[in-house]
Design a protein around this motif. Structure first.
Motif, PDB file in Angstrom:
ATOM      1  N   LEU A 283       4.378  -9.465  30.027  1.00 33.59           N
ATOM      2  CA  LEU A 283       5.253  -8.717  30.344  1.00 33.59           C
ATOM      3  C   LEU A 283       6.038  -8.923  31.832  1.00 33.59           C
ATOM      4  CD1 LEU A 283       4.305  -5.185  28.721  1.00 33.59           C
ATOM      5  CD2 LEU A 283       5.854  -6.889  27.768  1.00 33.59           C
ATOM      6  N   GLN A 284       5.200  -9.186  32.657  1.00 34.98           N
ATOM      7  CA  GLN A 284       5.713  -9.358  33.850  1.00 34.98           C
ATOM      8  C   GLN A 284       6.382 -10.647  34.214  1.00 34.98           C
ATOM      9  OE1 GLN A 284       5.477  -7.328  36.798  1.00 34.98           O
ATOM     10  NE2 GLN A 284       6.333  -8.679  38.030  1.00 34.98           N
ATOM     11  N   MET A 285       6.049 -11.592  33.239  1.00 33.97           N
ATOM     12  CA  MET A 285       6.757 -13.010  33.155  1.00 33.97           C
ATOM     13  C   MET A 285       8.052 -12.888  32.834  1.00 33.97           C
ATOM     14  SD  MET A 285       3.692 -15.772  31.819  1.00 33.97           S
ATOM     15  CE  MET A 285       3.790 -17.153  32.822  1.00 33.97           C
ATOM     16  N   ILE A 286       8.260 -12.149  31.821  1.00 33.87           N
ATOM     17  CA  ILE A 286       9.484 -11.997  30.967  1.00 33.87           C
ATOM     18  C   ILE A 286      10.451 -10.833  31.448  1.00 33.87           C
ATOM     19  CG2 ILE A 286       8.489 -13.065  28.907  1.00 33.87           C
ATOM     20  CD1 ILE A 286       8.826 -10.453  27.631  1.00 33.87           C
ATOM     21  N   LYS A 287      10.007 -10.030  32.601  1.00 29.34           N
ATOM     22  CA  LYS A 287      10.821  -8.939  33.017  1.00 29.34           C
ATOM     23  C   LYS A 287      12.299  -9.099  33.190  1.00 29.34           C
ATOM     24  CE  LYS A 287       9.708  -9.261  38.016  1.00 29.34           C
ATOM     25  NZ  LYS A 287       9.195  -8.598  39.061  1.00 29.34           N
TER      26      LYS A 287
ATOM     27  N   TYR B  35      12.830 -22.141  21.919  1.00 27.79           N
ATOM     28  CA  TYR B  35      11.905 -21.123  22.595  1.00 27.79           C
ATOM     29  C   TYR B  35      11.642 -21.420  24.105  1.00 27.79           C
ATOM     30  CZ  TYR B  35      10.199 -19.463  18.079  1.00 27.79           C
ATOM     31  OH  TYR B  35       9.996 -19.007  16.886  1.00 27.79           O
ATOM     32  N   SER B  36      11.572 -20.373  24.874  1.00 30.29           N
ATOM     33  CA  SER B  36      11.516 -20.464  26.222  1.00 30.29           C
ATOM     34  C   SER B  36       9.760 -20.574  26.411  1.00 30.29           C
ATOM     35  CB  SER B  36      11.924 -19.321  26.962  1.00 30.29           C
ATOM     36  OG  SER B  36      13.384 -19.496  27.108  1.00 30.29           O
ATOM     37  N   LEU B  37       9.227 -21.519  26.842  1.00 38.46           N
ATOM     38  CA  LEU B  37       7.835 -21.391  26.933  1.00 38.46           C
ATOM     39  C   LEU B  37       7.149 -20.931  28.093  1.00 38.46           C
ATOM     40  CD1 LEU B  37       7.392 -25.261  25.598  1.00 38.46           C
ATOM     41  CD2 LEU B  37       7.497 -23.039  24.201  1.00 38.46           C
ATOM     42  N   VAL B  38       6.179 -20.454  27.883  1.00 40.53           N
ATOM     43  CA  VAL B  38       5.235 -19.372  29.105  1.00 40.53           C
ATOM     44  C   VAL B  38       3.909 -19.965  28.578  1.00 40.53           C
ATOM     45  CG1 VAL B  38       6.637 -17.928  29.538  1.00 40.53           C
ATOM     46  CG2 VAL B  38       4.989 -17.440  28.264  1.00 40.53           C
ATOM     47  N   LEU B  39       3.011 -20.395  29.982  1.00 40.26           N
ATOM     48  CA  LEU B  39       1.623 -20.660  29.721  1.00 40.26           C
ATOM     49  C   LEU B  39       0.755 -19.353  30.227  1.00 40.26           C
ATOM     50  CD1 LEU B  39       1.363 -24.343  30.515  1.00 40.26           C
ATOM     51  CD2 LEU B  39       0.877 -23.323  28.491  1.00 40.26           C
ATOM     52  N   ILE B  40      -0.257 -18.817  29.622  1.00 39.62           N
ATOM     53  CA  ILE B  40      -1.196 -18.004  30.192  1.00 39.62           C
ATOM     54  C   ILE B  40      -2.431 -18.323  29.785  1.00 39.62           C
ATOM     55  CG2 ILE B  40      -1.608 -15.570  30.125  1.00 39.62           C
ATOM     56  CD1 ILE B  40       1.209 -14.810  29.000  1.00 39.62           C
ATOM     57  N   SER B  41      -3.317 -18.467  30.716  1.00 41.62           N
ATOM     58  CA  SER B  41      -4.769 -19.048  30.626  1.00 41.62           C
ATOM     59  C   SER B  41      -5.717 -18.305  31.617  1.00 41.62           C
ATOM     60  CB  SER B  41      -4.712 -20.542  31.029  1.00 41.62           C
ATOM     61  OG  SER B  41      -5.902 -21.096  31.133  1.00 41.62           O
ATOM     62  N   GLY B  42      -6.712 -18.230  31.335  1.00 42.93           N
ATOM     63  CA  GLY B  42      -7.834 -17.792  32.056  1.00 42.93           C
ATOM     64  C   GLY B  42      -8.435 -18.863  33.188  1.00 42.93           C
ATOM     65  N   SER B  43      -8.184 -20.015  33.002  1.00 44.19           N
ATOM     66  CA  SER B  43      -8.599 -21.270  33.845  1.00 44.19           C
ATOM     67  C   SER B  43      -7.698 -20.947  35.110  1.00 44.19           C
ATOM     68  CB  SER B  43      -8.211 -22.427  33.410  1.00 44.19           C
ATOM     69  OG  SER B  43      -9.160 -22.875  32.352  1.00 44.19           O
ATOM     70  N   PRO B  44      -8.211 -21.470  36.040  1.00 42.45           N
ATOM     71  CA  PRO B  44      -7.682 -21.392  37.666  1.00 42.45           C
ATOM     72  C   PRO B  44      -6.161 -21.880  37.470  1.00 42.45           C
ATOM     73  CG  PRO B  44      -9.533 -21.945  37.868  1.00 42.45           C
ATOM     74  CD  PRO B  44      -9.505 -22.164  36.422  1.00 42.45           C
TER      75      PRO B  44
ATOM     76  N   GLU C 127       3.599 -31.037  33.838  1.00 40.08           N
ATOM     77  CA  GLU C 127       3.274 -32.040  32.812  1.00 40.08           C
ATOM     78  C   GLU C 127       4.638 -31.893  31.653  1.00 40.08           C
ATOM     79  OE1 GLU C 127       0.988 -35.447  30.443  1.00 40.08           O
ATOM     80  OE2 GLU C 127       0.448 -34.704  32.399  1.00 40.08           O
ATOM     81  N   PHE C 128       4.666 -30.787  31.198  1.00 43.95           N
ATOM     82  CA  PHE C 128       5.525 -30.522  30.011  1.00 43.95           C
ATOM     83  C   PHE C 128       6.710 -29.752  30.328  1.00 43.95           C
ATOM     84  CE2 PHE C 128       1.226 -31.271  27.905  1.00 43.95           C
ATOM     85  CZ  PHE C 128       1.578 -32.031  27.072  1.00 43.95           C
ATOM     86  N   GLY C 129       7.009 -29.429  31.666  1.00 40.00           N
ATOM     87  CA  GLY C 129       8.192 -28.973  32.098  1.00 40.00           C
ATOM     88  C   GLY C 129       8.150 -27.370  31.681  1.00 40.00           C
ATOM     89  N   ILE C 130       6.999 -26.798  31.875  1.00 39.04           N
ATOM     90  CA  ILE C 130       7.078 -25.277  31.431  1.00 39.04           C
ATOM     91  C   ILE C 130       7.073 -24.776  33.033  1.00 39.04           C
ATOM     92  CG2 ILE C 130       5.671 -23.297  30.700  1.00 39.04           C
ATOM     93  CD1 ILE C 130       4.686 -25.685  28.679  1.00 39.04           C
ATOM     94  N   SER C 131       8.199 -23.976  33.221  1.00 39.70           N
ATOM     95  CA  SER C 131       8.198 -23.186  34.419  1.00 39.70           C
ATOM     96  C   SER C 131       7.571 -21.861  34.818  1.00 39.70           C
ATOM     97  CB  SER C 131       9.721 -23.047  34.830  1.00 39.70           C
ATOM     98  OG  SER C 131      10.241 -22.164  34.019  1.00 39.70           O
ATOM     99  N   LYS C 132       7.176 -21.366  33.686  1.00 41.89           N
ATOM    100  CA  LYS C 132       6.434 -19.957  33.696  1.00 41.89           C
ATOM    101  C   LYS C 132       5.207 -20.105  33.073  1.00 41.89           C
ATOM    102  CE  LYS C 132      10.160 -16.606  34.230  1.00 41.89           C
ATOM    103  NZ  LYS C 132      10.074 -15.598  35.188  1.00 41.89           N
ATOM    104  N   TYR C 133       4.292 -19.808  34.351  1.00 39.05           N
ATOM    105  CA  TYR C 133       2.845 -20.109  33.954  1.00 39.05           C
ATOM    106  C   TYR C 133       1.823 -19.181  34.607  1.00 39.05           C
ATOM    107  CZ  TYR C 133       2.680 -22.998  38.072  1.00 39.05           C
ATOM    108  OH  TYR C 133       2.799 -23.373  39.239  1.00 39.05           O
ATOM    109  N   GLN C 134       0.663 -18.857  34.251  1.00 43.01           N
ATOM    110  CA  GLN C 134      -0.117 -17.977  35.051  1.00 43.01           C
ATOM    111  C   GLN C 134      -1.453 -18.443  34.586  1.00 43.01           C
ATOM    112  OE1 GLN C 134       0.635 -15.303  37.509  1.00 43.01           O
ATOM    113  NE2 GLN C 134      -1.176 -16.258  37.812  1.00 43.01           N
ATOM    114  N   GLY C 135      -2.244 -18.591  35.536  1.00 45.37           N
ATOM    115  CA  GLY C 135      -3.763 -18.707  35.381  1.00 45.37           C
ATOM    116  C   GLY C 135      -4.508 -17.846  36.421  1.00 45.37           C
ATOM    117  N   SER C 136      -5.695 -17.692  36.555  1.00 49.95           N
ATOM    118  CA  SER C 136      -6.499 -16.896  37.096  1.00 49.95           C
ATOM    119  C   SER C 136      -6.278 -17.225  38.609  1.00 49.95           C
ATOM    120  CB  SER C 136      -7.969 -17.106  36.897  1.00 49.95           C
ATOM    121  OG  SER C 136      -8.222 -16.328  35.676  1.00 49.95           O
ATOM    122  N   ILE C 137      -5.998 -16.351  39.480  1.00 46.55           N
ATOM    123  CA  ILE C 137      -6.064 -16.551  40.910  1.00 46.55           C
ATOM    124  C   ILE C 137      -7.040 -16.101  41.833  1.00 46.55           C
ATOM    125  CG2 ILE C 137      -4.543 -15.650  42.850  1.00 46.55           C
ATOM    126  CD1 ILE C 137      -2.711 -17.198  40.971  1.00 46.55           C
ATOM    127  N   PHE C 138      -7.374 -16.784  42.663  1.00 46.65           N
ATOM    128  CA  PHE C 138      -8.656 -16.643  43.546  1.00 46.65           C
ATOM    129  C   PHE C 138      -7.952 -16.133  44.961  1.00 46.65           C
ATOM    130  CE2 PHE C 138     -10.152 -18.819  40.011  1.00 46.65           C
ATOM    131  CZ  PHE C 138     -11.482 -18.095  39.605  1.00 46.65           C
TER     132      PHE C 138
END
Length: 190
Positions: free
Chosen positions: A163-167, A107-116, A126-137
């Motif tokens: 969808l944007q991450m995996i486009k 599996y290719s891992l992605v993180l998507i969180s409401g945290s910043p 820490e876990f070597g996950i290159s695609k991630y997205q949190g809230s942006i201020f």
């Protein structure tokens, strides 16, 4: 390619990393204390069923943005790293093994969180996950403006982020999976 989309707060971590970050900013005298307290009051109202989720999310993120207005982005990133070092031991015990299993199963891992994004980045690194997205201020000249650019914890938003991450990837959605625990994850889980 198959993808595993992972939520963080309540799924990998028993709480909200963004709230821990805000507490640290307040404890260090960096963020506006009264505005920070307003964030926690809104979250509390939601927990007591006094307001619905969308009202809580919109209000909490707006107040969070106001609480960090004027703070340097570099300071926020520094505090986020300190908070992560304290909170990383509180991840659910299954997390390292889950990530190892998903990686070993291709599996290719992605993180998507409401945290910043500033603290989501720490877990991703820490876990070597290159695609991630949190809230942006929003920032201007390296300081937070008091506005929200991306409220990733709002209803329905995680799917469009995914969808944007995996486009640029050729993803087989039938072989992919998502793991989450809240109403914000439902669009992605579907």
């Amino acid at each position: 390619m198959k993808v595993a989309a992972l939520d963080i707060d309540g799924t990998l971590y028993p709480g909200a990393l963004g709230l821990q970050l805000l507490q640290a900013l307040t404890a260090n005298g960096i963020s506006d204390k009264s505005k920070s307290e307003d964030v926690f009051k809104v979250v509390e109202k939601y927990h007591f069923n006094e307001i619905d989720f969308q009202t809580m999310a919109t209000s909490a993120y707006t107040l969070f943005a106001e609480a960090i207005a004027g703070i340097s982005q570099a300071v926020m990133q520094c505090i986020a790293r300190q908070v992560w070092q304290q909170e990383r031991t509180k991840l659910f015990p299954f997390v390292p093994k889950l990530i190892d299993i998903l990686n070993s199963q291709g599996y290719s891992l992605v993180l998507i969180s409401g945290s910043p994004d500033e603290i989501v980045c720490c877990l991703a690194e820490e876990f070597g996950i290159s695609k991630y997205q949190g809230s942006i201020f929003a920032t201007h000249q390296g300081k937070y403006t008091g506005k929200v650019n991306l409220l990733s914890g709002s209803l329905g938003k995680k799917y469009s982020i995914f969808l944007q991450m995996i486009k640029d990837w050729r993803v087989n959605l039938e072989e992919s999976l998502a793991i989450g625990d809240s109403i914000t994850d439902t669009a992605l889980l579907q």
